[in-house]
Design a protein around this motif. Sequence first.
Motif, PDB file in Angstrom:
ATOM      1  N   GLY A   1      39.715  60.089  95.919  1.00 23.30           N
ATOM      2  CA  GLY A   1      39.537  60.094  94.472  1.00 23.30           C
ATOM      3  C   GLY A   1      40.540  60.957  93.737  1.00 23.30           C
ATOM      4  N   SER A   2      41.333  61.750  94.462  1.00 27.69           N
ATOM      5  CA  SER A   2      42.392  62.538  93.826  1.00 27.69           C
ATOM      6  C   SER A   2      43.486  61.605  93.319  1.00 27.69           C
ATOM      7  N   LYS A   3      44.267  62.091  92.333  1.00 28.87           N
ATOM      8  CA  LYS A   3      45.333  61.276  91.762  1.00 28.87           C
ATOM      9  C   LYS A   3      46.675  61.951  92.001  1.00 28.87           C
ATOM     10  N   VAL A   4      47.694  61.128  92.246  1.00 26.26           N
ATOM     11  CA  VAL A   4      49.041  61.646  92.442  1.00 26.26           C
ATOM     12  C   VAL A   4      50.013  60.819  91.603  1.00 26.26           C
ATOM     13  N   HIS A   5      50.922  61.538  90.946  1.00 22.55           N
ATOM     14  CA  HIS A   5      51.940  60.911  90.089  1.00 22.55           C
ATOM     15  C   HIS A   5      53.289  61.228  90.726  1.00 22.55           C
ATOM     16  N   LEU A   6      54.034  60.187  91.116  1.00 24.19           N
ATOM     17  CA  LEU A   6      55.305  60.367  91.809  1.00 24.19           C
ATOM     18  C   LEU A   6      56.478  60.170  90.862  1.00 24.19           C
ATOM     19  N   ASN A   7      57.414  61.112  90.896  1.00 25.72           N
ATOM     20  CA  ASN A   7      58.663  60.982  90.165  1.00 25.72           C
ATOM     21  C   ASN A   7      59.609  60.079  90.964  1.00 25.72           C
ATOM     22  N   SER A   8      60.807  59.892  90.456  1.00 27.06           N
ATOM     23  CA  SER A   8      61.808  59.026  91.081  1.00 27.06           C
ATOM     24  C   SER A   8      62.180  59.508  92.481  1.00 27.06           C
ATOM     25  N   ASN A   9      62.476  58.539  93.371  1.00 31.85           N
ATOM     26  CA  ASN A   9      62.985  58.813  94.717  1.00 31.85           C
ATOM     27  C   ASN A   9      62.110  59.837  95.455  1.00 31.85           C
ATOM     28  N   THR A  10      60.822  59.546  95.490  1.00 34.31           N
ATOM     29  CA  THR A  10      59.852  60.462  96.109  1.00 34.31           C
ATOM     30  C   THR A  10      59.114  59.753  97.235  1.00 34.31           C
ATOM     31  N   THR A  11      58.845  60.474  98.294  1.00 38.85           N
ATOM     32  CA  THR A  11      58.045  59.951  99.408  1.00 38.85           C
ATOM     33  C   THR A  11      57.057  61.016  99.849  1.00 38.85           C
ATOM     34  N   LEU A  12      55.798  60.613  99.966  1.00 39.75           N
ATOM     35  CA  LEU A  12      54.806  61.527 100.530  1.00 39.75           C
ATOM     36  C   LEU A  12      53.858  60.753 101.445  1.00 39.75           C
ATOM     37  N   VAL A  13      53.308  61.472 102.402  1.00 38.07           N
ATOM     38  CA  VAL A  13      52.380  60.907 103.375  1.00 38.07           C
ATOM     39  C   VAL A  13      51.048  61.629 103.232  1.00 38.07           C
ATOM     40  N   THR A  14      49.962  60.865 103.122  1.00 36.96           N
ATOM     41  CA  THR A  14      48.634  61.460 102.989  1.00 36.96           C
ATOM     42  C   THR A  14      47.825  61.201 104.260  1.00 36.96           C
ATOM     43  N   LYS A  15      47.090  62.231 104.688  1.00 31.88           N
ATOM     44  CA  LYS A  15      46.180  62.092 105.831  1.00 31.88           C
ATOM     45  C   LYS A  15      44.810  62.607 105.408  1.00 31.88           C
ATOM     46  N   LEU A  16      43.876  61.664 105.326  1.00 31.47           N
ATOM     47  CA  LEU A  16      42.495  62.032 105.044  1.00 31.47           C
ATOM     48  C   LEU A  16      41.810  62.272 106.379  1.00 31.47           C
ATOM     49  N   ARG A  17      41.437  63.515 106.631  1.00 33.46           N
ATOM     50  CA  ARG A  17      40.828  63.881 107.908  1.00 33.46           C
ATOM     51  C   ARG A  17      39.343  64.168 107.727  1.00 33.46           C
ATOM     52  N   LEU A  18      38.664  64.367 108.860  1.00 33.56           N
ATOM     53  CA  LEU A  18      37.234  64.643 108.826  1.00 33.56           C
ATOM     54  C   LEU A  18      36.941  65.934 108.081  1.00 33.56           C
ATOM     55  N   ARG A  19      37.764  66.970 108.304  1.00 33.05           N
ATOM     56  CA  ARG A  19      37.499  68.288 107.720  1.00 33.05           C
ATOM     57  C   ARG A  19      38.530  68.720 106.700  1.00 33.05           C
ATOM     58  N   SER A  20      39.539  67.906 106.418  1.00 29.93           N
ATOM     59  CA  SER A  20      40.593  68.330 105.507  1.00 29.93           C
ATOM     60  C   SER A  20      41.305  67.136 104.897  1.00 29.93           C
ATOM     61  N   ARG A  21      42.036  67.426 103.805  1.00 33.83           N
ATOM     62  CA  ARG A  21      42.892  66.435 103.162  1.00 33.83           C
ATOM     63  C   ARG A  21      44.306  67.007 103.184  1.00 33.83           C
ATOM     64  N   GLU A  22      45.212  66.318 103.872  1.00 36.05           N
ATOM     65  CA  GLU A  22      46.547  66.860 104.104  1.00 36.05           C
ATOM     66  C   GLU A  22      47.612  65.923 103.544  1.00 36.05           C
ATOM     67  N   ILE A  23      48.542  66.513 102.792  1.00 41.37           N
ATOM     68  CA  ILE A  23      49.644  65.771 102.191  1.00 41.37           C
ATOM     69  C   ILE A  23      50.948  66.378 102.688  1.00 41.37           C
ATOM     70  N   MET A  24      51.932  65.532 102.984  1.00 42.19           N
ATOM     71  CA  MET A  24      53.267  66.020 103.289  1.00 42.19           C
ATOM     72  C   MET A  24      54.236  65.422 102.278  1.00 42.19           C
ATOM     73  N   LEU A  25      54.849  66.299 101.468  1.00 40.40           N
ATOM     74  CA  LEU A  25      55.850  65.849 100.508  1.00 40.40           C
ATOM     75  C   LEU A  25      57.189  65.843 101.222  1.00 40.40           C
ATOM     76  N   ASP A  26      57.663  64.658 101.573  1.00 42.83           N
ATOM     77  CA  ASP A  26      58.903  64.531 102.333  1.00 42.83           C
ATOM     78  C   ASP A  26      60.114  64.767 101.441  1.00 42.83           C
ATOM     79  N   LYS A  27      60.081  64.186 100.246  1.00 40.98           N
ATOM     80  CA  LYS A  27      61.180  64.392  99.303  1.00 40.98           C
ATOM     81  C   LYS A  27      60.695  64.045  97.905  1.00 40.98           C
ATOM     82  N   GLY A  28      61.404  64.577  96.906  1.00 40.77           N
ATOM     83  CA  GLY A  28      61.116  64.204  95.528  1.00 40.77           C
ATOM     84  C   GLY A  28      60.209  65.166  94.789  1.00 40.77           C
ATOM     85  N   GLU A  29      59.427  64.604  93.882  1.00 39.22           N
ATOM     86  CA  GLU A  29      58.581  65.411  92.998  1.00 39.22           C
ATOM     87  C   GLU A  29      57.259  64.684  92.772  1.00 39.22           C
ATOM     88  N   ALA A  30      56.170  65.441  92.775  1.00 35.05           N
ATOM     89  CA  ALA A  30      54.850  64.842  92.604  1.00 35.05           C
ATOM     90  C   ALA A  30      53.925  65.787  91.868  1.00 35.05           C
TER      91      ALA A  30
END
Length: 286
Positions: free
Chosen positions: A97-126
């Motif tokens: 239910g969280s929201k993310v707004h990505l700027n130009s040339n951006t890549t991120l990976v999201t992992k919804l886990r049992l006990r945590s919510r983990e995001i990796m911002l590979d490049k760009g702006e969010a």
Amino acid sequence: MNTSKQPQRQQPPETESNISDLMPYIKAAKGKFPSKEELFAEVNRDRDNRKKVIKTVQYTAVLVFCALGVWTVNPAISTDTYSTRYAENAQYTLHDGSKVHLNSNTTLVTKLRLRSREIMLDKGEAAFTVKHELRPFMVAVNNSTVLDIGTVFNISKWQQSFVTTVLEGEVELQTGEQKNRLTAGQSIHVTDQAAGAPYLAEMEMVTAWYSGKILFNKTPLKDAIASIQRYRKAPIKLDPRVEELLITGIYDISKVEQLLDSMDTMFPVIVTRANDGEINIQKMHS
């Protein structure tokens, strides 16, 4: 010859009388004490019940063990990748239910886990608007982690550094053993070595890209070019002798090419373009 018979032993008369007297009690007792068959059936029932209890305990132990194992491992429930191209921005709603707004040339990976919510911002702006729940929301950037504490925050990443700005709430930034707490209106610049001190953010500059703008306020030209580079694939080369010149203004992201072409009208520079789109900005010879 003695032909006399041995006298026969006779039951005392009182014995028969005693038994007959006890018969009512014996008959009454039969209804109160179980028979042999009933006793064996009761024993079998007890044995079966004990087996059921033992099996239930065993199954429960296995389930608890498995649950603890799953909790400890913290498996990923879902993994998703979001990205934008040059001169493009996009908004997404994540599985939690969280929201993310990505700027130009951006890549991120999201992992919804049992006990945590983990995001990796590979490049760009969010920019992240986090939905509150028990699982922590963490964004990994380079060697740092930004932990949400009820927050709306922005992360702008370059190759070896990034800037985190808090719009609402708080975040905790951890870089190695160093921790910093940021509140609304604060930014922090982080390099691959360490995090700087929190400072007062220029919120209009940070959020201008949300509406397709790029804003500079006495910004060194080297920083402005780094921001402009986000919106074009071909590189921009800047003469080190003009890196500290200052630029001010609000520009459309969709018109960064025109902005680059007009640099020679704002500064003593010469702007040249190569066939592959590379731009070279050199100091004008006096």
